[in-house]
Design a protein around this motif. Structure first.
Motif, PDB file in Angstrom:
ATOM      1  N   LEU A  99      89.357  34.514 -12.415  1.00  0.00           N
ATOM      2  CA  LEU A  99      90.507  34.222 -13.291  1.00  0.00           C
ATOM      3  C   LEU A  99      90.204  34.612 -14.738  1.00  0.00           C
ATOM      4  N   MET A 123      90.696  38.259 -14.939  1.00  0.00           N
ATOM      5  CA  MET A 123      92.130  38.554 -14.959  1.00  0.00           C
ATOM      6  C   MET A 123      92.681  38.350 -16.372  1.00  0.00           C
ATOM      7  N   CYS A 162      91.580  41.101 -18.621  1.00  0.00           N
ATOM      8  CA  CYS A 162      92.291  42.342 -18.285  1.00  0.00           C
ATOM      9  C   CYS A 162      93.698  42.366 -18.876  1.00  0.00           C
ATOM     10  N   TYR A 163      94.380  41.242 -18.776  1.00  0.00           N
ATOM     11  CA  TYR A 163      95.760  41.167 -19.277  1.00  0.00           C
ATOM     12  C   TYR A 163      95.823  40.734 -20.744  1.00  0.00           C
ATOM     13  N   PHE A 176      94.834  38.180 -22.568  1.00  0.00           N
ATOM     14  CA  PHE A 176      95.365  36.851 -22.898  1.00  0.00           C
ATOM     15  C   PHE A 176      94.981  36.433 -24.320  1.00  0.00           C
ATOM     16  N   GLY A 196      97.033  47.225 -16.322  1.00  0.00           N
ATOM     17  CA  GLY A 196      97.530  46.262 -15.335  1.00  0.00           C
ATOM     18  C   GLY A 196      96.603  46.377 -14.139  1.00  0.00           C
ATOM     19  N   TYR A 197      96.138  45.261 -13.616  1.00  0.00           N
ATOM     20  CA  TYR A 197      95.126  45.324 -12.550  1.00  0.00           C
ATOM     21  C   TYR A 197      95.592  44.449 -11.391  1.00  0.00           C
ATOM     22  N   VAL A 198      95.760  45.072 -10.226  1.00  0.00           N
ATOM     23  CA  VAL A 198      96.049  44.293  -9.014  1.00  0.00           C
ATOM     24  C   VAL A 198      94.732  44.207  -8.245  1.00  0.00           C
ATOM     25  N   PHE A 199      94.160  43.009  -8.251  1.00  0.00           N
ATOM     26  CA  PHE A 199      92.837  42.831  -7.645  1.00  0.00           C
ATOM     27  C   PHE A 199      92.959  42.701  -6.123  1.00  0.00           C
ATOM     28  N   ASN A 214      92.069  40.135  -4.320  1.00  0.00           N
ATOM     29  CA  ASN A 214      92.767  38.855  -4.117  1.00  0.00           C
ATOM     30  C   ASN A 214      93.738  38.677  -5.296  1.00  0.00           C
ATOM     31  N   ARG A 258      94.555  36.574  -7.572  1.00  0.00           N
ATOM     32  CA  ARG A 258      94.099  36.002  -8.857  1.00  0.00           C
ATOM     33  C   ARG A 258      95.257  35.486  -9.703  1.00  0.00           C
ATOM     34  N   LEU A 259      96.133  34.715  -9.065  1.00  0.00           N
ATOM     35  CA  LEU A 259      97.204  34.045  -9.818  1.00  0.00           C
ATOM     36  C   LEU A 259      96.668  32.702 -10.287  1.00  0.00           C
ATOM     37  N   LEU A 260      97.179  32.212 -11.397  1.00  0.00           N
ATOM     38  CA  LEU A 260      96.766  30.890 -11.869  1.00  0.00           C
ATOM     39  C   LEU A 260      97.469  29.844 -11.009  1.00  0.00           C
ATOM     40  N   ALA A 287     101.269  37.415 -18.560  1.00  0.00           N
ATOM     41  CA  ALA A 287     100.750  38.795 -18.573  1.00  0.00           C
ATOM     42  C   ALA A 287     101.450  39.660 -19.612  1.00  0.00           C
ATOM     43  N   ALA A 322     101.394  39.445  -7.672  1.00  0.00           N
ATOM     44  CA  ALA A 322     100.319  40.121  -8.428  1.00  0.00           C
ATOM     45  C   ALA A 322     100.744  41.532  -8.822  1.00  0.00           C
ATOM     46  N   ARG A 372     103.204  41.213 -11.648  1.00  0.00           N
ATOM     47  CA  ARG A 372     102.497  40.889 -12.898  1.00  0.00           C
ATOM     48  C   ARG A 372     101.960  42.158 -13.546  1.00  0.00           C
ATOM     49  N   ALA A 373     101.389  43.040 -12.714  1.00  0.00           N
ATOM     50  CA  ALA A 373     100.826  44.279 -13.259  1.00  0.00           C
ATOM     51  C   ALA A 373     101.927  45.133 -13.889  1.00  0.00           C
TER      52      ALA A 373
END
Lengths: 248, 245
Positions: free
Chosen positions: A147, A150, A153-154, A156, B78-81, B83, B85-87, B99, B137, B140-141
Motif C-alpha cells: 500500500l 501504491m 506511485c500515485y 499521494f 498509473g500502476y495496476v499491480f 494484486n 492494492r486498494l485501501l 489517486a 484498480a 484508478r490507474a
C-alpha cells in the motif's frame, strides 16, 4: 442463548458483590466494609461535592497528560518505526525510560521543577510516553509495503499517505495504547497527587489512609473505575466501531 | 503525453541471507511511443516486475535513465499491480479520488460506468469480488490521467471468462483514452488481443530479444480464432520466442 450471554456480565457483577458482602459479614471488621456501607459513603461524598471536586481534578490531569503523551508518542513511534537510523539511535533511551520506576520520575520532577501542576503533568507524560512510542513503533514497523508503494506511485504525498494509508493501519495500535495508557496514567496520577498535590483522588486516598477509612478509599476507587468504564463504553467503543466499519 | 525511453545499463541485487547476488537486467533499451500499447512477454522471474518498478520510481537503485521527450519532469504513472492494492478502509469512490491530484467526480463517474461498477461506488473493497477489485484498480490507474500506464499481469488468478470480460473493458477504456501502456503478461493470446507491439524478453539478466508489431486489425481482436491464427503465425515466423513463453 444470546440473551443468556447478555445477562452473564450482570450475573458476574452480582456474584462479586455477593462474595464481598459475605466476606464482610464473616470478617465483621472496619477493614472490609460491606458494599452498602461503601455505597453510603459514595452518596455522602457525592452530595457534599467532595467526590466530584477531587474526581474532576484527577480527570483534568488525566486529560492533560493524555493529550500531550498520545500525539507525541504517536509521532515519535511512527518516526522510529519507519526510520531505522532514528530507531537505532533512540532505542536505548526508550529501554531506559521504560525501566525507570514511575516513583523516581515523579520525585525527580518535583525536586527539579517544584511542587507545581506542570511538574505533576510532566511526570505523568514522561512515564506514559515510552509505552505509547513502543506500541506505535511496532505498528509502524509492520505497515503494508504494497500500500505504501501504491501511495508513492500515485503521488499521494506525505499528508495523504499519513491520513489514508498509515493512520488506518496504526489504528488498532493507537487504540491499544489508548486503553493501556488510560489505565496506566490514572494510577500514576494518584501517586503524583499523593506526593505533591493538594487535591485529586490521590490526595484524598492519602488522607483516608491516614484515617484508616477503608470505606472512603473503596468509595473513591469505585467512583473512578465507573468513570473509566464510561469512557470505554461512551467514547472508545463507538470510536472503534466507526473506524472498523469497512470490515466485512 | 510524450514518448518515453528507458535505458537500464545494470540492475543487480546484492547477496542477502541465503540469496546469492544476481543481475536482473542488463543493457536494456525500451522505447514507448505516445499512446502506444506495448505488451512485455517473457519467462517467469526474468525481471519484468523489476522493470515496471523502476519505471514507477519504486526502485531507484539501478544504473540507467528514463527520458520523457522534451519534458524534464518524471512521467506521471498509473500502476495496476498484480494484486489490486486498494485501501480496504476507503470506499471505491474514495480510492479513486485519492489517486487524482484534484478529485474529479465526472471522470470517476464515467470510468465507473465504463467498467460497470457505478452501483458499487460506495462499497468497501472487501465486499467486492476479485474481478471487481481488479476493475477498480484499472479505473484508478486511468483516473490518475498518467503519462504512462503500467500493468503487471492484472488478470492473473481470474477465471477465463472474467479475465476476458475485464480485458475487453480495459481495451474499450483505452480506446476512449489512449494512454501509453506497458503491459506485462505470460499469455501470448492476451498480448495479441491487447497490444500494438509485443516485446519479448530473455530470462535474467533480462534483455530484449525481439520486438514484433501486432498487425491483426483491432476490430478482429475479439475473435479467438483470429488471435489463434496470428499466434501460430508468430510462432512459425519467430521460432525463438517459443522458448520465452
Amino acid at each position: 442463548m444470546a440473551r443468556l450471554q447478555k445477562l452473564l456480565p450482570i450475573a458476574s457483577l452480582l456474584t462479586l458483590l455477593g462474595f464481598w458482602q459475605g466476606l464482610a459479614l464473616w470478617l465483621d471488621s472496619s477493614n472490609l466494609p460491606a458494599p452498602y456501607q461503601v455505597a453510603q459513603v459514595l452518596w455522602r461524598e457525592t452530595v457534599s461535592g467532595q467526590l466530584p471536586y477531587h474526581l474532576g481534578a484527577t480527570l483534568l490531569r488525566l486529560v492533560a497528560s493524555f493529550s500531550i503523551a498520545m500525539p507525541l508518542g504517536c509521532a515519535a513511534g511512527i518516526l522510529l518505526g519507519r526510520n531505522a537510523k532514528a530507531d537505532a539511535f533512540f532505542s536505548h533511551w526508550l529501554v531506559m525510560l521504560l525501566n525507570v520506576p514511575a516513583l523516581v520520575t515523579i520525585i525527580l520532577c518535583y525536586v527539579w521543577f517544584g511542587l507545581v501542576e506542570s511538574a505533576a503533568i510532566f511526570a505523568v507524560v514522561v512515564n506514559k510516553l515510552p509505552n505509547v512510542i513502543v506500541t506505535i513503533r511496532e505498528g509502524a514497523r509492520v505497515l503494508d509495503k504494497d500500500l505504501l508503494e501504491m501511495a508513492h506511485c500515485y503521488q499521494f504525498g506525505a499528508r495523504k499517505t499519513l491520513i489514508h494509508v498509515i493512520w488506518p493501519q496504526l489504528y488498532p495500535f493507537v487504540m491499544s495504547a489508548t486503553r493501556a495508557g488510560l489505565a496506566l496514567i490514572w494510577k500514576i496520577i494518584l501517586i503524583v497527587e499523593l506526593l505533591g498535590r493538594s487535591n485529586g483522588m490521590g490526595y484524598q486516598l492519602h488522607l483516608y489512609f491516614q484515617l484508616f477509612d477503608v470505606a472512603s478509599i473503596l468509595a473513591y476507587t469505585i467512583a473512578f473505575i465507573v468513570v473509566m468504564q464510561l469512557i470505554e463504553e461512551l467514547i472508545l467503543k463507538p470510536l472503534e466501531q466507526t473506524a472498523q466499519q469497512w470490515r466485512r | 503525453m510524450t514518448p518515453i525511453h528507458l535505458h537500464i545499463a545494470d540492475k543487480s541485487y546484492p547477496a542477502s541471507g541465503a540469496n546469492l547476488a544476481h543481475q536482473a537486467i542488463a543493457n536494456l533499451n525500451l522505447h514507448l511511443q505516445s499512446g502506444e500499447f506495448v505488451c512485455l512477454v517473457g519467462p517467469s522471474g526474468c525481471g519484468k516486475t523489476t522493470l515496471l518498478n523502476i519505471l514507477a520510481g519504486l526502485d531507484p537503485d539501478y544504473q540507467g535513465s528514463i527520458q520523457t521527450g522534451p519534458a524534464a519532469r518524471a512521467p506521471k504513472i498509473g500502476y495496476v499491480f498484480q494484486n489490486p492494492r486498494l485501501l480496504p478502509w476507503r470506499t471505491v469512490q474514495e480510492n479513486l479520488e485519492l489517486a487524482q491530484h484534484t478529485p474529479d467526480l465526472h471522470v470517476i463517474d464515467t470510468l465507473l460506468a465504463a467498467m460497470q461498477l457505478t452501483a458499487f461506488r460506495h462499497s468497501y473493497p472487501e465486499r467486492l469480488s476479485l474481478g471487481m477489485s481488479r476493475r477498480v484498480a484499472i479505473i484508478r490507474a486511468f483516473a490518475a490521467t498518467p503519462d504512462l500506464l503500467l500493468m503487471d499481469e492484472p488478470f492473473v488468478s481470474l477465471d477465463a471468462p472474467t479475465a476476458r470480460q475485464v480485458r475487453e473493458l480495459l481495451l474499450s477504456l483505452w480506446q476512449q483514452r489512449p494512454h501509453t501502456v506497458l503491459f506485462v503478461t505470460h499469455d501470448l493470446r492476451e498480448a495479441i488481443a491487447l497490444a500494438d507491439r509485443l516485446v519479448f524478453t530473455s530470462s535474467a539478466p533480462m534483455q530484449i530479444v525481439s520486438e514484433i508489431p501486432v498487425t491483426l486489425p483491432r476490430n478482429q481482436r475479439h475473435l479467438d480464432e483470429k488471435i489463434e491464427t496470428f499466434r501460430q503465425h508468430l510462432l512459425t515466423q519467430h521460432a525463438g520466442i517459443k522458448n520465452l513463453l
